[in-house]
Design an enzyme around this catalytic site. Structure first.
Site, PDB file in Angstrom:
ATOM      1  N   GLU A  41       0.849  -1.188   0.000  1.00  0.00           N
ATOM      2  CA  GLU A  41       0.000   0.000   0.000  1.00  0.00           C
ATOM      3  C   GLU A  41       0.886   1.239   0.000  1.00  0.00           C
ATOM      4  O   GLU A  41       1.797   1.355   0.827  1.00  0.00           O
ATOM      5  CB  GLU A  41      -0.902   0.000   1.239  1.00  0.00           C
ATOM      6  CG  GLU A  41      -1.617   1.303   1.528  1.00  0.00           C
ATOM      7  CD  GLU A  41      -2.504   1.770   0.382  1.00  0.00           C
ATOM      8  OE1 GLU A  41      -2.327   2.920  -0.058  1.00  0.00           O
ATOM      9  OE2 GLU A  41      -3.347   0.979  -0.077  1.00  0.00           O
ATOM     10  N   ASN A 120      -3.920   5.402   1.728  1.00  0.00           N
ATOM     11  CA  ASN A 120      -3.843   4.956   3.118  1.00  0.00           C
ATOM     12  C   ASN A 120      -4.193   3.483   3.167  1.00  0.00           C
ATOM     13  O   ASN A 120      -4.826   2.960   2.250  1.00  0.00           O
ATOM     14  CB  ASN A 120      -4.812   5.740   3.999  1.00  0.00           C
ATOM     15  CG  ASN A 120      -6.248   5.689   3.486  1.00  0.00           C
ATOM     16  OD1 ASN A 120      -6.637   6.505   2.649  1.00  0.00           O
ATOM     17  ND2 ASN A 120      -7.026   4.725   3.942  1.00  0.00           N
ATOM     18  N   MET A 124     -10.180   3.859   0.050  1.00  0.00           N
ATOM     19  CA  MET A 124     -11.386   4.661   0.213  1.00  0.00           C
ATOM     20  C   MET A 124     -12.345   4.067   1.243  1.00  0.00           C
ATOM     21  O   MET A 124     -13.217   4.763   1.767  1.00  0.00           O
ATOM     22  CB  MET A 124     -12.079   4.820  -1.137  1.00  0.00           C
ATOM     23  CG  MET A 124     -13.068   5.968  -1.205  1.00  0.00           C
ATOM     24  SD  MET A 124     -12.286   7.600  -1.142  1.00  0.00           S
ATOM     25  CE  MET A 124     -11.713   7.761  -2.840  1.00  0.00           C
ATOM     26  N   ALA A 131     -22.467   2.170   2.081  1.00  0.00           N
ATOM     27  CA  ALA A 131     -23.692   1.683   1.454  1.00  0.00           C
ATOM     28  C   ALA A 131     -23.375   0.509   0.529  1.00  0.00           C
ATOM     29  O   ALA A 131     -22.461   0.589  -0.289  1.00  0.00           O
ATOM     30  CB  ALA A 131     -24.373   2.808   0.676  1.00  0.00           C
ATOM     31  N   VAL A 234       4.258   0.306  -5.465  1.00  0.00           N
ATOM     32  CA  VAL A 234       4.563  -0.592  -6.566  1.00  0.00           C
ATOM     33  C   VAL A 234       4.635   0.243  -7.839  1.00  0.00           C
ATOM     34  O   VAL A 234       3.666   0.900  -8.222  1.00  0.00           O
ATOM     35  CB  VAL A 234       3.515  -1.710  -6.694  1.00  0.00           C
ATOM     36  CG1 VAL A 234       3.750  -2.535  -7.958  1.00  0.00           C
ATOM     37  CG2 VAL A 234       3.566  -2.613  -5.459  1.00  0.00           C
ATOM     38  N   HIS A 440     -17.432   7.004  -7.441  1.00  0.00           N
ATOM     39  CA  HIS A 440     -17.815   5.669  -7.888  1.00  0.00           C
ATOM     40  C   HIS A 440     -17.316   5.378  -9.298  1.00  0.00           C
ATOM     41  O   HIS A 440     -18.032   4.849 -10.130  1.00  0.00           O
ATOM     42  CB  HIS A 440     -19.342   5.520  -7.849  1.00  0.00           C
ATOM     43  CG  HIS A 440     -19.927   5.600  -6.487  1.00  0.00           C
ATOM     44  ND1 HIS A 440     -21.297   5.738  -6.260  1.00  0.00           N
ATOM     45  CD2 HIS A 440     -19.357   5.553  -5.263  1.00  0.00           C
ATOM     46  CE1 HIS A 440     -21.520   5.781  -4.969  1.00  0.00           C
ATOM     47  NE2 HIS A 440     -20.365   5.676  -4.335  1.00  0.00           N
ATOM     48  N   ASN A 474     -13.434  -1.169  -8.424  1.00  0.00           N
ATOM     49  CA  ASN A 474     -14.621  -0.742  -9.160  1.00  0.00           C
ATOM     50  C   ASN A 474     -14.384  -0.685 -10.669  1.00  0.00           C
ATOM     51  O   ASN A 474     -15.322  -0.797 -11.458  1.00  0.00           O
ATOM     52  CB  ASN A 474     -15.078   0.633  -8.672  1.00  0.00           C
ATOM     53  CG  ASN A 474     -15.563   0.611  -7.232  1.00  0.00           C
ATOM     54  OD1 ASN A 474     -15.896  -0.445  -6.691  1.00  0.00           O
ATOM     55  ND2 ASN A 474     -15.584   1.778  -6.605  1.00  0.00           N
ATOM     56  N   THR A 486     -19.256  -0.818  -4.398  1.00  0.00           N
ATOM     57  CA  THR A 486     -18.285  -1.594  -3.622  1.00  0.00           C
ATOM     58  C   THR A 486     -18.695  -3.041  -3.438  1.00  0.00           C
ATOM     59  O   THR A 486     -17.874  -3.956  -3.575  1.00  0.00           O
ATOM     60  CB  THR A 486     -18.041  -0.937  -2.255  1.00  0.00           C
ATOM     61  OG1 THR A 486     -17.552   0.387  -2.453  1.00  0.00           O
ATOM     62  CG2 THR A 486     -17.024  -1.727  -1.446  1.00  0.00           C
TER      63      THR A 486
END
Length: 522
Positions: A41, A120, A124, A131, A234, A440, A474, A486
């Site tokens: 990450e 992070n 997200m 939802a 990466v 999204h 996504n 998601t």
């Protein structure tokens, strides 16, 4: 500064620690527990446990610090906590995210002015609304016969519930009024209902919002063969003879670059940075970055009519919260919007000082619109320019079609109709959010049934022409959706992870022509 002890070789590399990367780690831990997995990450760990939602951080100063640390190269930029506060023409990111500095809009195009990302552990999912509605109608992927079973497993991983806000004030009243305006002629699955949410309540009544920590679960945390490396960029997927064989990773502290070999590589970034890494690696299927789609968003706020007074003091047990009473108006093919309706503790627009707000009585309505998919809506990359991480700079080409504008106009009328059914408008006109505000983004590494130049990966998320390389997030979703994506992207990650686990168990590499596996699964 000393170099970090990165592994030389693993079975599976996962790039990105968001919910889809976490889903790969979880499913592999369950189905191939002996597999050695390294997750990289680029951003820092901002929570304990790693990957948790920042809303679970009770201390406001620590929560703010976690959000700032998630904003990557824009940690000092101004943000907004309530996206409804963004006015026309403003480019402000939500707390915990950062915007593209340039390349977000080209002349004579609509662009995505507030396209945003997070850097992070947890991605997200450390900042999302949680939802998790299921796709319906044309949102569904028609060539996946096991989609519902995959969605079931995704709900398990995310910890989806529908009853966390049963104690919220007026939630039933909101749904009753919406139902009178919406439900006629709809089947049960598309009628007004509680929004499925990745959230649960502790015994003390406080909310716990799911992040990647919930998806990873104890299966991953207790797995001695799984390791998470934060602040590790990466920069390239390594390919040999048409097969992914590892990655190059840069330690963000020392700047040292390491090579980690692997049997399988999963790139599980967002819909902008996953294709960016493939491009930087020289992996460039014809559809890479194309069919980019966002969900144009309309918002409206009302005050509930004829509601009983509550106690003067708001309970401190978590009954009232920022997203209390979340209701869902599902997408249908005839009504191509997804409705997210939230009771708010405070008005999203300024009220007069002598106009007190009854807790739970302000309702925010949001309609998300499905995009008219276009091949030329795309994210592209400039090898001559570099972004803050040293990768090819991102540029976004994006236009609303006449069909998109017609859907938006219809949504503006529909949201007023729904709002008036629920209460009294706080402002007579709905507000159209800047493009990109939905967060999204989809389609840029879309899956397909065949390698025909119109998709990037197969139905198991393996990239065409590069064996052992999988994409997640996504961006893999190939359909035009209006619902929050998601849950669907985690379901697709489950399918890909099962494919890798089966190959590991069989002791053989994954090939696109692996007919035996496909037949066993279908």
């Amino acid at each position: 500064m000393s170099e970090r002890p990165y592994p030389d070789a693993v079975d599976v590399v996962i790039v990105g620690s968001g919910p889809t990367g976490a889903a790969y780690a979880r499913i592999l831990g369950e189905r191939a527990p002996d597999a050695v997995i390294a997750m990289f990450e680029v951003g820092p760990t901002v929570s304990d446990p790693p990957g948790a939602h920042v809303k679970n951080i009770e201390d406001s100063a620590r929560r703010t610090a976690a959000q700032l640390a998630s904003q990557g190269p824009a940690a000092s930029a101004e943000t907004v906590s309530n996206p409804g506060a963004v006015k026309s023409g403003q480019r402000l990111a939500r707390a915990g995210t950062f915007l593209l500095e340039e390349g977000y809009q080209y002349p004579d195009e609509d662009g995505l002015p507030v396209a945003a990302m997070s850097s992070n552990v947890g991605g997200m999912a450390a900042h999302w609304t949680a939802a998790c509605p299921r796709p319906g109608g044309a949102e569904r992927i028609p060539f996946l016969p096991d989609l519902d079973e995959l969605l079931d497993d995704a709900e398990r991983l995310l910890g989806v519930t529908t009853n966390a806000f049963d104690g919220s004030p007026f939630g039933d009243l909101v749904r009753e009024r919406l139902a009178k305006a919406v439900d006629a002629g709809r089947i049960d699955a598309t009628r007004v209902q509680r929004m499925p949410l990745a959230v649960h309540r502790r015994e003390d009544g406080r909310l716990v919002w799911s992040g990647s920590d919930v998806v990873l679960g104890d299966v991953s945390r207790d797995n001695p063969n799984f390791a998470l490396y934060d602040e590790s960029l990466v920069t390239r997927v390594l390919v040999d003879d048409g097969r992914a064989v590892g990655v190059e990773v840069r330690d963000m502290h020392s700047g040292a670059v390491h090579t980690v070999t692997a049997s399988f590589v999963v790139v599980a970034g967002d819909a902008l940075r996953t294709p960016q890494l493939l491009w930087a690696s020289g992996i460039r299927p014809a559809a890479l970055g194309r069919y980019l789609n966002d969900q144009a968003q309309i918002v409206f706020a009302v005050r509930l009519r004829d509601v009983p007074s509550l106690a003067a003091e708001v309970p401190a047990d978590g009954t009232l919260a920022e997203y209390s009473g979340v209701s869902w108006v599902p997408f249908t093919d005839d009504v191509p919007f997804h409705g997210q309706v939230m009771q708010l503790d405070a008005s999203p627009v300024p009220l007069a000082e002598d106009d007190p707000v009854q807790p739970g009585s302000i309702v925010g309505l949001g309609l998300f619109c499905a995009k008219d998919l276009q091949r030329d809506d795309r994210v592209e990359f400039d090898d001559a320019r570099r972004d803050a991480y040293g990768l090819p700079a991102i540029g976004i080409h994006y236009r609303l079609t006449d069909a998109d504008r017609a859907v938006l106009a219809r949504a503006q009328q529909e949201i007023v109709r729904l709002g008036v059914a629920v209460g009294d408008p706080l402002d007579p006109r709905p507000f159209t959010m800047p493009l990109g505000a939905s967060l999204h983004y989809q389609g840029t590494t879309r899956m397909g049934q065949r390698d025909d130049g119109e998709s990037v990966c197969d139905a198991d998320s393996q990239v065409w022409g590069t064996r052992g390389l999988f994409v997640a997030g996504n961006g893999v979703i190939p359909t035009a959706t209006a619902c929050n994506p998601t849950l669907t992207s985690v379901a697709l990650a489950v399918r890909g992870a099962r494919r890798i686990a089966a190959a590991l168990a069989a002791g053989m590499p994954v090939h696109a022509e692996d007919v035996a596996y496909v037949e066993n699964q279908h």
